[in-house]
Scaffold this motif. Structure first.
Motif, PDB file in Angstrom:
ATOM      1  N   GLU A 103       0.822  -1.210   0.000  1.00 21.08           N
ATOM      2  CA  GLU A 103       0.000   0.000   0.000  1.00 21.08           C
ATOM      3  C   GLU A 103       0.857   1.262   0.000  1.00 21.08           C
ATOM      4  OE1 GLU A 103      -3.204  -0.238  -0.309  1.00 21.08           O
ATOM      5  OE2 GLU A 103      -3.385  -2.392   0.051  1.00 21.08           O
ATOM      6  N   THR A 104       0.309   2.310  -0.639  1.00 20.53           N
ATOM      7  CA  THR A 104       1.005   3.597  -0.634  1.00 20.53           C
ATOM      8  C   THR A 104       0.355   4.571   0.360  1.00 20.53           C
ATOM      9  OG1 THR A 104      -0.393   4.305  -2.456  1.00 20.53           O
ATOM     10  CG2 THR A 104       1.786   3.441  -3.039  1.00 20.53           C
ATOM     11  N   GLU A 105      -0.856   4.250   0.839  1.00 21.12           N
ATOM     12  CA  GLU A 105      -1.531   5.108   1.827  1.00 21.12           C
ATOM     13  C   GLU A 105      -2.501   4.257   2.647  1.00 21.12           C
ATOM     14  OE1 GLU A 105      -4.020   7.965  -0.164  1.00 21.12           O
ATOM     15  OE2 GLU A 105      -4.919   6.429  -1.412  1.00 21.12           O
TER      16      GLU A 105
ATOM     17  N   ASP B 192       4.329  -1.716   3.646  1.00 22.31           N
ATOM     18  CA  ASP B 192       4.319  -0.256   3.515  1.00 22.31           C
ATOM     19  C   ASP B 192       5.284   0.200   2.419  1.00 22.31           C
ATOM     20  OD1 ASP B 192       4.240   2.437   3.807  1.00 22.31           O
ATOM     21  OD2 ASP B 192       4.824   2.480   5.925  1.00 22.31           O
ATOM     22  N   LEU B 193       4.732   0.595   1.287  1.00 26.26           N
ATOM     23  CA  LEU B 193       5.591   0.988   0.156  1.00 26.26           C
ATOM     24  C   LEU B 193       6.280   2.329   0.385  1.00 26.26           C
ATOM     25  CD1 LEU B 193       3.531  -0.127  -2.977  1.00 26.26           C
ATOM     26  CD2 LEU B 193       5.350  -1.350  -1.801  1.00 26.26           C
ATOM     27  N   THR B 194       5.823   3.083   1.413  1.00 30.70           N
ATOM     28  CA  THR B 194       6.466   4.378   1.671  1.00 30.70           C
ATOM     29  C   THR B 194       7.678   4.215   2.600  1.00 30.70           C
ATOM     30  OG1 THR B 194       5.069   4.872   3.565  1.00 30.70           O
ATOM     31  CG2 THR B 194       4.274   5.624   1.411  1.00 30.70           C
TER      32      THR B 194
END
Ligand code: PMT
Length: 405
Positions: A328-330, A352-354
């Motif tokens: 996910e990005t958010e 968590d892709l961030t």
């Protein structure tokens, strides 16, 4: 988990040109924090020096049964007794023949007879020697006695011939030692892992895809196999070498991944969806390369939904554990939890892709494992291999709980 940390590895080196590769094996073992004791035969010393092995292993090398360098200890008894794994690499036809016949005429063959557990043996020799019926019979004898043969690879041989006989690469021998030492807490369990991206073709040379490399899924498959599971790895296009002991099924599209999953579902107890599966595919892929028409400024593609593989598995596999991944990005936790519920999963790893070093293509990963019962466990950034082990540590009690109901 590093299965080699603190383990005592006894490495026998016999007289073949592949002995130079054993230096690299010693280096890899030391890097993994194992203690290495090297035993060299007289002929091995003609290819590499004991000093090389001593320097790399940080331990004295044993060269002779009557070696007086090692005090009053009876080394041919204590060394094999203390070893967690005994590896002979390279193993010549001569060594294999001696062990198969019970001959103990030097230090290595003596400790090999004094060793009561399986020895990992990596043959290396000329292709004609390897194919010789006598050598094959000796190899079979060793297998029948429970020893583990690390099959040689095929290719160009130092003697100038092409064929089977080249000692397996040190990294692959290391992997086999890890398999040998790993706990077998998944034995008797069948698992399916999906990995990598899917490609949804527009025409033969163009497709819709994503940056997944398969690293996370392959790490899970490797660790499951090391820990004793029977593993089917259904992989989208990936350049990673298949892990030892895993049944690899290569696919391209989501539909193919669905088909191969269904075909392999019988007796499956664990399904892990680490693949980044395309949710949509072109409705009408064309069979020839599309031409660019000069006057056209736009191209409209109609996309249709692909099958949701993990949801279908969840409907069928009522007694198994189904673990999804959500990159996910958010709104990481909210989105991952919703996916877990919507798809009927037991657990989902919120990826968590961030977070730096996490997600697609990285060597490392971090995130949260969300359980259907509401519990959440955080996993700090670490190698995908170590994360795979830790996730398996969480999955096995869940499976046991489910099976005991
Ligand atoms: O391969 P790497 O480079 O190592 O990267 C690893 C990874 C980032 C791809 C991996 O760790 C990961 O997070 N995979 C899931 C990617 C994702 O976002 O999936 P999703 O949110 O689209 O799907 C959720 C779950 O449903 C996943 O388990 C997926 O495999 C599954 N799914 C999705 C769509 C579909 N049609 N069928 C499915 O089975």
């Amino acid at each position: 988990m590093n299965y080699l940390k603190g383990k005592k590895i006894l490495l026998g080196i016999t007289g073949g040109i592949a002995a130079y590769k054993s230096c690299e094996l010693v280096r890899l073992l030391i890097k993994k924090e194992a203690t290495v004791n090297v035993v060299m035969t007289e002929n091995a010393k003609k290819f590499i020096t004991p000093l090389t092995c001593q320097t790399l292993s940080q331990n004295p090398v044993i060269e002779s049964t009557f070696d007086t360098m090692h005090g009053a200890e009876i080394k041919h008894i204590t060394l094999p007794d203390e070893a967690d794994a005994f590896v002979v690499a390279p193993a010549t036809a001569n060594f294999i023949g001696k062990l198969a016949s019970g001959i103990a005429d030097d230090f290595l063959s003596t400790i090999a007879l004094a060793y009561t557990r399986p020895i990992l043996i990596a043959p290396a020799m000329n292709v004609h020697m390897y194919e010789n019926k006598i050598v094959q019979r000796n190899i079979k004898t060793l297998k029948d006695y429970g020893h583990i043969i690390i099959e040689p690879a095929s290719g160009y041989l130092a003697c100038g011939y092409e064929g089977k006989g080249r000692m397996e690469e040190p990294a692959r021998i290391l992997e086999r030692i890890e398999y040998f030492l790993a706990p077998k807490d998944f034995s008797g369990i069948k698992a399916i892992v999906t990995a990598g991206p899917t490609r949804e073709h527009i025409d033969p040379v163009r497709y819709i895809s994503n940056p997944s490399t398969g690293k996370m899924g392959y790490a899970l498959a490797r660790k499951l196999a090391m820990r004793g599971a029977r593993v089917v790895l259904i992989s989208g296009p990936s350049t990673i070498e298949p892990p030892y002991g895993v049944e690899l099924v290569r696919v391209t599209s989501a539909e193919e991944m669905m088909k191969k999953t269904e075909e392999n579902l019988d007796d499956t107890a664990i399904f892990i969806g680490a693949a980044a599966v395309a949710d949509f595919r072109p409705e009408k892929p064309v069979s020839q390369k599309m031409k660019k028409e000069k006057k056209e400024k736009k191209l409209t593609l109609t996309l249709v939904k692909t099958p949701d593989i993990i949801s279908e598995v969840a409907k069928k596999l009522k007694d198994g554990i189904i673990v999804g991944f959500a990159a996910e990005t958010e709104n990481l936790m909210k989105n991952a939890t919703e996916k877990m519920k919507k798809k009927g999963l037991d657990m989902i790893f919120a990826n968590d892709l961030t977070a730096a070093g996490s997600g697609f293509g990285t060597e490392t990963n971090s995130g949260y494992l969300i359980n259907r019962d509401g519990t959440v466990k955080k996993f700090e950034i670490q190698s995908k291999e170590d994360l795979a082990d830790q996730l398996l540590d969480e999955i096995i009690p869940e499976l046991k709980k489910k099976l005991s109901r």
